[in-house]
Structures are given as structure tokens and as C-alpha cells.
Design a protein around this motif. Structure first.
Motif, PDB file in Angstrom:
ATOM      1  N   MET A 145      -3.409  -3.109   8.951  1.00 35.48           N
ATOM      2  CA  MET A 145      -3.927  -3.735   7.742  1.00 35.48           C
ATOM      3  C   MET A 145      -2.782  -4.357   6.950  1.00 35.48           C
ATOM      4  O   MET A 145      -1.638  -3.895   7.021  1.00 35.48           O
ATOM      5  CB  MET A 145      -4.683  -2.705   6.902  1.00 35.48           C
ATOM      6  N   LEU A 146      -3.102  -5.404   6.235  1.00 32.44           N
ATOM      7  CA  LEU A 146      -2.109  -6.156   5.469  1.00 32.44           C
ATOM      8  C   LEU A 146      -2.537  -6.211   4.008  1.00 32.44           C
ATOM      9  O   LEU A 146      -3.710  -6.473   3.729  1.00 32.44           O
ATOM     10  CB  LEU A 146      -2.005  -7.583   6.029  1.00 32.44           C
ATOM     11  N   THR A 147      -1.586  -5.924   3.119  1.00 29.86           N
ATOM     12  CA  THR A 147      -1.809  -6.219   1.707  1.00 29.86           C
ATOM     13  C   THR A 147      -0.806  -7.294   1.327  1.00 29.86           C
ATOM     14  O   THR A 147       0.402  -7.051   1.327  1.00 29.86           O
ATOM     15  CB  THR A 147      -1.643  -4.968   0.825  1.00 29.86           C
ATOM     16  N   GLN A 153       8.960  -6.093   1.370  1.00 29.13           N
ATOM     17  CA  GLN A 153       7.886  -5.886   2.339  1.00 29.13           C
ATOM     18  C   GLN A 153       8.106  -4.565   3.048  1.00 29.13           C
ATOM     19  O   GLN A 153       9.249  -4.182   3.324  1.00 29.13           O
ATOM     20  CB  GLN A 153       7.893  -7.039   3.355  1.00 29.13           C
ATOM     21  N   MET A 154       7.028  -3.862   3.316  1.00 31.02           N
ATOM     22  CA  MET A 154       7.146  -2.659   4.132  1.00 31.02           C
ATOM     23  C   MET A 154       6.202  -2.723   5.321  1.00 31.02           C
ATOM     24  O   MET A 154       5.109  -3.295   5.241  1.00 31.02           O
ATOM     25  CB  MET A 154       6.875  -1.403   3.316  1.00 31.02           C
ATOM     26  N   HIS A 177       4.663  -0.216   8.600  1.00 28.84           N
ATOM     27  CA  HIS A 177       4.546   1.095   9.234  1.00 28.84           C
ATOM     28  C   HIS A 177       4.254   0.851  10.708  1.00 28.84           C
ATOM     29  O   HIS A 177       3.183   0.339  11.059  1.00 28.84           O
ATOM     30  CB  HIS A 177       3.408   1.898   8.583  1.00 28.84           C
ATOM     31  N   LEU A 216       0.778  -0.825  11.961  1.00 30.79           N
ATOM     32  CA  LEU A 216      -0.427  -0.248  11.368  1.00 30.79           C
ATOM     33  C   LEU A 216      -0.582  -0.691   9.920  1.00 30.79           C
ATOM     34  O   LEU A 216      -1.689  -1.003   9.481  1.00 30.79           O
ATOM     35  CB  LEU A 216      -0.363   1.281  11.448  1.00 30.79           C
ATOM     36  N   ASN A 217       0.539  -0.711   9.190  1.00 29.59           N
ATOM     37  CA  ASN A 217       0.498  -1.082   7.762  1.00 29.59           C
ATOM     38  C   ASN A 217       1.543  -2.144   7.469  1.00 29.59           C
ATOM     39  O   ASN A 217       2.653  -2.088   7.998  1.00 29.59           O
ATOM     40  CB  ASN A 217       0.805   0.134   6.874  1.00 29.59           C
ATOM     41  N   ASP A 218       1.177  -3.077   6.596  1.00 29.74           N
ATOM     42  CA  ASP A 218       2.075  -4.162   6.202  1.00 29.74           C
ATOM     43  C   ASP A 218       1.749  -4.493   4.744  1.00 29.74           C
ATOM     44  O   ASP A 218       0.608  -4.851   4.430  1.00 29.74           O
ATOM     45  CB  ASP A 218       1.830  -5.369   7.115  1.00 29.74           C
ATOM     46  N   ILE A 219       2.721  -4.299   3.861  1.00 26.41           N
ATOM     47  CA  ILE A 219       2.523  -4.617   2.444  1.00 26.41           C
ATOM     48  C   ILE A 219       3.616  -5.586   2.024  1.00 26.41           C
ATOM     49  O   ILE A 219       4.799  -5.302   2.205  1.00 26.41           O
ATOM     50  CB  ILE A 219       2.549  -3.355   1.558  1.00 26.41           C
ATOM     51  N   PHE A 220       3.203  -6.724   1.477  1.00 26.97           N
ATOM     52  CA  PHE A 220       4.127  -7.794   1.108  1.00 26.97           C
ATOM     53  C   PHE A 220       3.978  -8.116  -0.371  1.00 26.97           C
ATOM     54  O   PHE A 220       2.863  -8.262  -0.866  1.00 26.97           O
ATOM     55  CB  PHE A 220       3.819  -9.052   1.935  1.00 26.97           C
TER      56      PHE A 220
END
Lengths: 90, 90
Positions: free
Chosen positions: A1-3, A66-67, A69, A81-85
């Protein structure tokens, strides 16, 4: 998922659609920092990146954080699995 | 575990020692953005925060980004498994 800048997007097709619809064609990433930590017994890896984005035709760079996982696959690879920008506005 | 401006610190006593030894007494956090995502089947939660730090006696705020990985405990609470902190220099 991406935020992405607060917008929540789930599933590979939706994420690819979002990233390919961004309103520029070229973007150069200058990475300033990279920090990694193991995320627990499942063998995942957290990656935290900061740096500058240089868009084609723009004078000023945009700062971002950005992070990711990364989780292991049975094939010995990893998937995101995880992507936050977030852009870091001055 | 904590990664603070690239410095890696493991274990609660070492992390408390680091945080209490920072060279200021007061620091006000102004949170600008908070993004959350579930981190996988173990029931964890990723929290990505950005904002400004105002140190007592300083005119200018410092921009920062930080991520936490919260994991559930059997008692129904959460603990911080991962913590990565970075200042965003202009």
C-alpha cells in the motif's frame, strides 16, 4: 500500500496507475540519508530515505522523506508492503 | 531500536539514555503530517510523522521526519519496535 502526500492507495495496479499519472515525465532523486532497521521476526526491513527531487524544467529542488517496508518472499526476494511518501515543504 | 540522525541505538536503557542526554531541556513538537499503515499480519502499525521542533531559546524551528513501528503486546497495548528520526535540513 502507498500513502502519497496523504492519499491512500492500495494494490499494485492502483499504485502503478498513481505513479504513472504524476504530472511530470522526468524526476531525478538525490538521496541525502538512508536508514534501515529490521522490522521484526517476519524478516522484514524498514528503509527510511530523505533527499531532494529535481523535476525537469524546475529550478528549485523539492525536499522529500519516504519510508518503505520490505517483506521477504519465499523465493528469497523482497516486495514493498508499505510505502509512505511526503514532501517536506520549507 | 532507535536510529537518531544516523546513530543506531538498541535497547530501552540505551534509548532512554540517549534521549535524556540531548543538549536541550525543552522541545516543542508541532506536528504537520501523520500517516499510518498496518505493517503486516503480526498486527503492527507504521506511523510516519513530519513537523517542526521548537527548542527553548531558539528563534528558528527545525524541520523533522520520524517513523515509528508499533507492535501489539499480549496485554492489548503497543510497544515501539522501531524508531527512525531525521532532521530535514534546508
Amino acid at each position: 500500500m502507498l500513502t502519497f502526500e496523504g492519499q491512500k492507495i492500495q494494490g499494485s495496479p492502483n499504485i502503478v496507475s498513481k505513479l504513472t499519472s504524476l504530472p511530470f515525465q522526468q524526476c531525478h532523486h538525490n538521496i541525502t540519508t538512508v536508514d534501515c532497521q529490521p522490522s521484526g521476526p517476519a524478516g522484514g526491513m524498514l528503509v527510511f530515505v530523505s533527499g531532494n527531487l529535481q523535476l525537469a524544467g524546475e529550478t528549485h529542488a523539492l525536499k522529500f522523506s519516504q519510508m518503505f517496508h520490505l517483506m521477504p518472499t519465499p523465493q528469497g526476494s523482497f516486495y514493498v508492503l508499505n510505502d509512505i511518501f511526503r514532501l517536506n515543504y520549507a
